[in-house]
Design an enzyme around this catalytic site. Structure first.
Site, PDB file in Angstrom:
ATOM      1  N   SER A   1       0.816  -1.211   0.000  1.00  0.00           N
ATOM      2  CA  SER A   1       0.000   0.000   0.000  1.00  0.00           C
ATOM      3  C   SER A   1       0.850   1.260   0.000  1.00  0.00           C
ATOM      4  O   SER A   1       0.311   2.354  -0.088  1.00  0.00           O
ATOM      5  CB  SER A   1      -0.950  -0.008   1.195  1.00  0.00           C
ATOM      6  OG  SER A   1      -0.289  -0.430   2.353  1.00  0.00           O
TER       7      SER A   1
ATOM      8  N   HIS B   1      -2.775  -2.809  -6.130  1.00  0.00           N
ATOM      9  CA  HIS B   1      -3.205  -2.375  -4.804  1.00  0.00           C
ATOM     10  C   HIS B   1      -4.717  -2.528  -4.679  1.00  0.00           C
ATOM     11  O   HIS B   1      -5.475  -1.717  -5.209  1.00  0.00           O
ATOM     12  CB  HIS B   1      -2.760  -0.919  -4.594  1.00  0.00           C
ATOM     13  CG  HIS B   1      -3.070  -0.379  -3.242  1.00  0.00           C
ATOM     14  ND1 HIS B   1      -3.178   0.968  -2.982  1.00  0.00           N
ATOM     15  CD2 HIS B   1      -3.294  -0.999  -2.056  1.00  0.00           C
ATOM     16  CE1 HIS B   1      -3.467   1.144  -1.705  1.00  0.00           C
ATOM     17  NE2 HIS B   1      -3.547  -0.028  -1.137  1.00  0.00           N
TER      18      HIS B   1
ATOM     19  N   GLU C   1      -5.896  -0.157  -7.686  1.00  0.00           N
ATOM     20  CA  GLU C   1      -4.904   0.843  -8.066  1.00  0.00           C
ATOM     21  C   GLU C   1      -3.737   0.066  -8.690  1.00  0.00           C
ATOM     22  O   GLU C   1      -3.152  -0.790  -8.028  1.00  0.00           O
ATOM     23  CB  GLU C   1      -4.464   1.615  -6.806  1.00  0.00           C
ATOM     24  CG  GLU C   1      -3.992   3.010  -7.060  1.00  0.00           C
ATOM     25  CD  GLU C   1      -3.590   3.747  -5.769  1.00  0.00           C
ATOM     26  OE1 GLU C   1      -3.571   4.970  -5.788  1.00  0.00           O
ATOM     27  OE2 GLU C   1      -3.288   3.101  -4.741  1.00  0.00           O
TER      28      GLU C   1
ATOM     29  N   ASN D   1      -3.362   6.527  -1.011  1.00  0.00           N
ATOM     30  CA  ASN D   1      -2.853   6.676   0.353  1.00  0.00           C
ATOM     31  C   ASN D   1      -1.990   7.923   0.519  1.00  0.00           C
ATOM     32  O   ASN D   1      -1.907   8.477   1.605  1.00  0.00           O
ATOM     33  CB  ASN D   1      -2.071   5.429   0.771  1.00  0.00           C
ATOM     34  CG  ASN D   1      -3.017   4.290   1.123  1.00  0.00           C
ATOM     35  OD1 ASN D   1      -4.215   4.511   1.299  1.00  0.00           O
ATOM     36  ND2 ASN D   1      -2.495   3.081   1.197  1.00  0.00           N
TER      37      ASN D   1
END
Ligand code: NAI
Length: 714
Positions: free
Chosen positions: A415, A436, A448, A486
């Site tokens: 991540s 991801h 992702e 993130n």
């Protein structure tokens, strides 16, 4: 008749065929084509009845969505269907509509104006306009209640979910289901109709319209359900108001009311945002260097390393798509735990009737547990989902490099870690990529796709194709710490926590963002995913943090007290052990006050408006940096990531689109104020300044980028 509509004859039956691939959308010219064909069939004395049918894989699947944008931006055109529908309904010869595939939106509206409707067994019908922030605009809210009754019409128009052919038959939306060849079935039906004649026109029916007393509770329940299922959205409520008009007013007046409500929705910010999301979802798969001709690896077998929270869910995603998957763990104990989670998840789905037991059994068979890399040579793709630790991941990838076949895709579910560094331990960095997934992977729609410096176009193209096969929306992003999602989430969380230190309560922050439309407030979300995750990452990256910069203080204190969130019964909130209900915790308030005092922060009262601005503008600021650096290709890519991965409300279009609705200049000015008040985190990125000064939006940036990419191609 026109390019997309043809008229043929089979004996005394005229057949009007709509042929506007791929989905027979009501693009400009289609309605006109149908009208011309209808007129010709009416004038042809040898024609006794008319069949209306779609060519290819479906009947009319709906309006041409690009046309809506043209109307709201002042261009002429758009679907003016009501006139056609009146012509069909008034036609002196019976008109039989034959539905296969999907008869959605304008498609169902056309069908309902016909005198008879027949459907293929696997056909679906529906009024999904609310999903684009609209309501049916061509009589759907007036004819559907006349055919199906008020309750069904409220449900279909306000929630927008499709209805199967058998349900449509049960509710009187279609007259019969035809097995076998639909065209032949329609011709036979039409021949019978010649002798039977016409039933009352849909608009003249009223038997199912109920009365005020019986309808009132239906409308009230519909509004309550819409409030829950489509929180904050206006279209479902307008759809119900339109059906209410059908119950109360004569047809013509009801139709006028529908038009009024439709236009109100069409010009609303919500509808523009939802149409942006709809078109954006198609846009994100367009990647420079990747085309339809780019070769892709066909994934027939997969493998997953690590059967923890993510690995076990990812194995389910593959199994659900029918792909056999090897699931490797480090120990029998962890493997058993992972398999236990998978079984429990499937059992819950079977219980809720999402899947049948047979489906569940088949899927479980596709997941093959393992403690070694034996058989990994068979896998077309491996997804690594071990702990978030660089050395561990490098160890796994050097093993994979030894055992996997040369063209296997080696994906990491990291991540935040650097994909290039992970790839560097292999002899094939072009085959390495980030996949991801989001927790829980079997539920969340986003994938992702993190492209490393060496990742090949073929591996990117294969990942996009794979995402589709797995039922996910894949968005390709560049490699940086935290990627897009993130990386933006960090400043969003930071501001949420700063606001608490400065005087807002934990619930106030969460409630303000929930009211804005987020699926969950940021602090409650932290408690759900576990505060220890971020704590570990913060410790791992401590050496990279700049000195002398304000940092949130409370989360670390909570973790030191072993308050990791829901899993330990306490975090930002405390949780009732019986039902996990969250409750404010005076302990936390005390910790917050201590932290604020120690840091010399003067606590004050903070408005909900400031909470939304500080957190959402933090997303926008980081998003602009990400765009500037080319980590995201387009602003809409960021919007899709936030809607499908982070619970951002779709009716606000995603953070970058939302910035445009506020006005970039206003956002920019506010961010400069925040910089003066709160420090350099808020230094506005040059891209934001330039767009704001030019009076542009991030959507304009995307349009300019598309033109640039096109120019480069030629
Ligand atoms: P977890 O702690 O639940 O699971 C990791 C699993 O990997 C453990 O079961 C462990 O036994 C296993 N493992 C360790 N070394 C192994 C080896 N050599 N071979 C086989 N298995 C091994 O962790 P989680 O949450 O599933 O995270 C996994 C990855 O997914 C991390 O990189 C994380 O950053 C990422 N991620 C996590 C999300 C989350 O919400 N938890 C969301 C998106 C990504």
């Amino acid at each position: 008749m026109s390019e997309s509509v043809s008229l043929t004859k089979d004996g005394e039956i005229a057949v009007i065929t709509i042929d506007n691939p791929p989905v027979n959308a009501l693009s400009p010219g289609v309605a006109e084509g149908i009208r011309a064909a209808l007129e010709a069939a009416q004038n042809d004395l040898s024609v006794k009845a008319i069949v209306l049918i779609g060519a290819g894989r479906t009947f009319i699947a709906g309006a041409d969505i690009k046309e809506f944008g043209k109307i709201t931006s002042g261009e002429k055109g758009g679907p003016e269907l009501n006139l056609l529908l009146q012509n069909i309904e008034d036609c002196a010869k019976p008109v039989v509509c034959a539905i296969h595939g999907t008869g959605f939106g304008g498609g169902l509206e056309v069908a309902m104006a016909c005198h008879y409707r027949i459907a293929a067994p696997d056909a679906q019908v529906g009024q999904p306009e609310v999903k684009l922030g609209l309501i049916p605009g061509a009589g759907g809210t007036q004819r559907l209640p006349r055919l199906a009754g008020i309750a069904k019409a409220v449900e279909m128009c306000a929630l927008g979910d499709p209805v199967s052919a058998s349900e449509a038959l049960k509710f009187g939306i279609v007259d019969t289901i035809v097995d076998g060849d639909l065209r032949q079935g329609a011709l036979a039906f039409a021949r019978e109709a010649v002798t039977k004649g016409q039933p009352p026109r849909t608009r003249e029916r009223s038997a199912k319209l109920g009365d005020e007393r019986s309808n009132a509770p239906i409308f009230a329940a519909g509004r309550e359900l819409a409030g829950k299922k489509a929180r904050g959205m206006i279209a479902p409520l307008r759809a119900i108001a339109a059906v209410e008009a059908a119950a109360k007013l004569p047809f013509k007046e009801g139709l006028d009311r529908e038009t009024e409500l439709f236009r109100e929705c069409l010009f609303s910010e919500q509808s523009k945002a939802l149409i942006h999301v709809f078109l954006g979802e198609r846009e994100v798969s367009k990647i420079p260097g990747v085309s339809k001709d780019t070769p892709t690896v066909e994934v027939r077998k997969a493998a997953v390393v690590g059967a923890g929270t993510m690995g076990s869910g990812i194995a389910m995603v593959y199994a659900n798509a029918g792909v056999p998957v090897l699931l490797k763990e480090a120990s029998q104990e962890m493997l058993d735990r992972g398999l236990g989670t998978i079984r429990r998840n499937y059992a819950a789905s079977a219980e809720r009737r999402r899947f049948t037991q047979e489906f569940v059994d088949q899927r479980l068979e596709l997941i093959r547990p393992s403690l070694t890399y034996d058989d990994f040579a068979e896998a077309d793709i491996v997804v690594e989902a071990v702990f978030e630790n660089m050395e561990l991941k490098k160890g796994v990838f050097s093993e994979l490099d030894k055992v996997c076949k040369p063209d296997a895709i080696l994906a990491s579910n990291t991540s935040s870690l650097n994909i290039d560094e992970i790839a560097s331990v292999t002899g094939r960095p072009h085959q390495v990529i980030g996949h991801h997934f989001f927790a829980p992977p079997n539920v969340m729609r986003l994938l992702e796709i993190v492209r490393g410096g060496a990742t090949s176009n073929e591996v990117v193209a294969s990942s996009l194709a794979l995402a589709r096969k797995l039922g996910k929306t894949g968005v390709v992003v560049g490699n940086c710490r935290g990627f897009v999602g993130n990386r933006m989430y960090a400043p969003y969380q930071r501001e949420a926590q700063f606001l608490v230190e400065e005087g807002a309560t934990v619930e106030q922050v969460d409630d303000a963002l929930y009211s804005f439309g987020m699926a969950m407030g940021p602090l409650a979300a932290g408690d759900l995913s576990g505060l220890d995750v971020g704590w570990r990452i913060r410790k791992e990256y401590q050496h990279l943090e700049p000195k002398g910069v304000r940092r949130p203080l409370v989360a670390d204190r909570l973790c030191q007290l072993q308050r990791f969130g829901q899993k330990t019964g306490a975090g930002w909130y405390k949780y009732d052990p019986s039902d996990r209900r969250r409750m404010p915790d005076p302990e936390v308030e005390k910790i917050v006050e201590e932290c604020a005092r120690a840091a010399g922060i003067d606590r004050r009262s903070i408005s909900d408006h400031e909470i939304v601005e500080r957190t959402i503008y933090a997303l926008i600021t980081e998003g602009a940096r990400i765009l500037e650096e080319g980590i995201a290709l387009r602003a809409v890519d960021i919007d899709i990531i936030y809607i499908y991965g982070y619970g951002f409300p779709a009716h606000r279009g995603g953070p970058m689109w939302y910035a445009g609705t506020v006005g970039l200049k206003e956002v920019y000015d506010r961010i400069r104020q925040f910089r003066d008040q709160h420090g350099d985190f808020w230094e506005p990125p040059p891209l934001l300044r330039q767009l704001a000064e030019r009076g542009k939006t991030f959507d304009d940036f995307d349009k300019e980028r598309v033109l640039q990419l096109r120019a480069q191609k030629h």
